[in-house]
Write an enzyme that holds these catalytic residues in place. Sequence first.
Site, PDB file in Angstrom:
ATOM      1  CD  GLN A   1     -34.405  25.479  32.675  1.00  0.00           C
ATOM      2  OE1 GLN A   1     -34.954  25.662  33.750  1.00  0.00           O
ATOM      3  NE2 GLN A   1     -35.014  25.683  31.520  1.00  0.00           N
TER       4      GLN A   1
ATOM      5  CG  HIS B   1     -25.432  32.311  26.608  1.00  0.00           C
ATOM      6  ND1 HIS B   1     -24.532  33.352  26.517  1.00  0.00           N
ATOM      7  CD2 HIS B   1     -24.691  31.206  26.884  1.00  0.00           C
ATOM      8  CE1 HIS B   1     -23.311  32.898  26.746  1.00  0.00           C
ATOM      9  NE2 HIS B   1     -23.384  31.600  26.963  1.00  0.00           N
TER      10      HIS B   1
ATOM     11  CB  CYS C   1     -26.943  37.520  27.242  1.00  0.00           C
ATOM     12  SG  CYS C   1     -26.944  35.754  27.640  1.00  0.00           S
TER      13      CYS C   1
ATOM     14  CG  HIS D   1     -29.575  28.043  29.081  1.00  0.00           C
ATOM     15  ND1 HIS D   1     -30.070  28.747  28.008  1.00  0.00           N
ATOM     16  CD2 HIS D   1     -30.624  27.873  29.928  1.00  0.00           C
ATOM     17  CE1 HIS D   1     -31.360  29.018  28.201  1.00  0.00           C
ATOM     18  NE2 HIS D   1     -31.727  28.496  29.350  1.00  0.00           N
TER      19      HIS D   1
ATOM     20  CB  CYS E   1     -22.803  36.939  28.265  1.00  0.00           C
ATOM     21  SG  CYS E   1     -23.251  36.571  26.535  1.00  0.00           S
TER      22      CYS E   1
ATOM     23  CG  HIS F   1     -25.161  35.497  23.231  1.00  0.00           C
ATOM     24  ND1 HIS F   1     -25.920  35.518  24.383  1.00  0.00           N
ATOM     25  CD2 HIS F   1     -25.998  35.869  22.221  1.00  0.00           C
ATOM     26  CE1 HIS F   1     -27.162  35.897  24.084  1.00  0.00           C
ATOM     27  NE2 HIS F   1     -27.236  36.113  22.781  1.00  0.00           N
TER      28      HIS F   1
ATOM     29  CG  ASN G   1     -36.694  23.458  27.718  1.00  0.00           C
ATOM     30  OD1 ASN G   1     -36.816  22.241  27.685  1.00  0.00           O
ATOM     31  ND2 ASN G   1     -37.088  24.192  28.743  1.00  0.00           N
TER      32      ASN G   1
END
Lengths: 328, 328
Positions: free
Chosen positions: A151, A147, A32, A149, A35, A96, A136
Amino acid sequence: MSERRYDPTHGEWVTVATGRQDRIYKPAAAACPLCPTRAAHEPTEIPRGHFEIAVFDNRFPSLSPRPPEPAIPGTDLVPVEPAYGHCEVVVFTDDHDATLADVGVARVHLLVEAWARRVADLGADPGVRYVLPFENKGEAVGVTLHHPHGQIYAYPDVPPRPAREIAAARAHHDRTGRCVFCDVVAAEAGGVREVLAGEHFVAGVPPWARFPYEVDIWSRAHVPSLPELAPEARADLARVLARVLAGYDRYFDVRTSYLLGIHAATTDGADRDVTHLHVEICPPHRGGGKLKYLAGSETFGGAFLTDVAPEVAAERLRAACADATAPA
Amino acid sequence: MSERRYDPTHGEWVTVATGRQDRIYKPAAAACPLCPTRAAHEPTEIPRGHFEIAVFDNRFPSLSPRPPEPAIPGTDLVPVEPAYGHCEVVVFTDDHDATLADVGVARVHLLVEAWARRVADLGADPGVRYVLPFENKGEAVGVTLHHPHGQIYAYPDVPPRPAREIAAARAHHDRTGRCVFCDVVAAEAGGVREVLAGEHFVAGVPPWARFPYEVDIWSRAHVPSLPELAPEARADLARVLARVLAGYDRYFDVRTSYLLGIHAATTDGADRDVTHLHVEICPPHRGGGKLKYLAGSETFGGAFLTDVAPEVAAERLRAACADATAPA
């Protein structure tokens, strides 16, 4: 290739960014890129062994501050421009396996602070006119990195949907002298479609929900954008958002997929009398494990159909939010 | 509940139709409601043992000619209206396992004739202002019935996306004195993004493609809508459409999922100088078995991103269409 092309048949710009095709696709957890870096010879995107929130430039951006020259020449019919802007990644936790629904209110509060700072910083770029933080979440909406997150996109213009929102708000203001979102808050707060009431924010299923379980979170006060939000209002937004996300997971009894976006003012100071901070959260679920797809009517008509009465969805989500254990 | 609610924050109507939630969901082939009726005691939607094209009212409509009274009262902020209109189902063949890509040009020609007749008939209803024929094909776009079929929606207004298209075409006409689609045909026919050239229609990947392998099929002549299409032009549209769909299947080497929609004039005779018949076909594929999802930028920004250069997509599809065995 990374460039913006104008669609003269709809009056909108489309970005073609072929480098995105190579973006990392559903890597194993051990590989990932979001991470923490655990071994110096295997750096991830984040050169730390531990972090709370991490923000950095997307390695596969569609918009960038030094975009390449367009690959095709523009014409009078189809103008072409460099794809100027910024694409940032915001990692919510170094865990994660967590999600934004379970990182806790303190971390969501830190995220709200990070969003506000990035909106202010990116908005200070004179080449930027609109900053959109979004998340998303989940394979059902096409996520390629698990993971947790989000944007942030900083566009060189006001993109089509916020532009339509501003035009609609302007029309309402011209007709009534009021902000349309202030009117929505007055109509919805405490009503049958309210999902959760904070002191500074109210969450509800809008009467015109485009997704069956859409929840919008509106600022009660007329605040145009995140950076202008008072400290106590930021904390309240974090509490309301964390609880709504926990309520989704409780109601659907899965880690709920969704799209989340924040609509706010343009960064050039225009239209601040009618732009009003709000969050839209759109899960693709319509119940019973079935998904809502955007099909012919939505794609070619722009005419949304939903299957669940917003009043019913609100009642279900209100109960789920009340039952959900508030993340600490 | 089936009603239209106005979203004053975007200036658009959304239809809430809760009866659709009960629509038939991925039945076994033996229980397909779109197959011919084979036994009198087990009637399907189609009371025939054999048929070519069948058109009938959708049993789970979002819009209907006798809509129920709205369940919630409208307000000045959020007007609510009965969901007037028509939703029809168009079955392309009685062969459950076929697709529009392999039923043959003669059948596609019959479909074009059926579309034209339904557009004329539905458009004659004074309560209708726009008729949209479309097809949702494949599980990747959420199809719940696999028997090859499309739908026709007749809306009581001009829905948001056609309305934006007409506004953009009007702006282009005001600026240049010409139809924007006539200009697109002049620019694209015979160029690097052309996929297939018929005598009356040309298929190409538009320079602003919103989906990586989007193909639009434009009438070469300024024809506002299907019913006005000359007999030889209808036959040509069938040939071009059948070949493009066969080319998709050849290129992707699967039965390609897609959304297909037909944009044309309003049914009240307005804007005919700028409305120009065209078909849009949007597969969700971006190559290598990966799907294109509409995520944060598209949903909250209305700002589309694509990963494949339209010139490259066109080259690939041009070759695939040339190689595809033309369905008889």
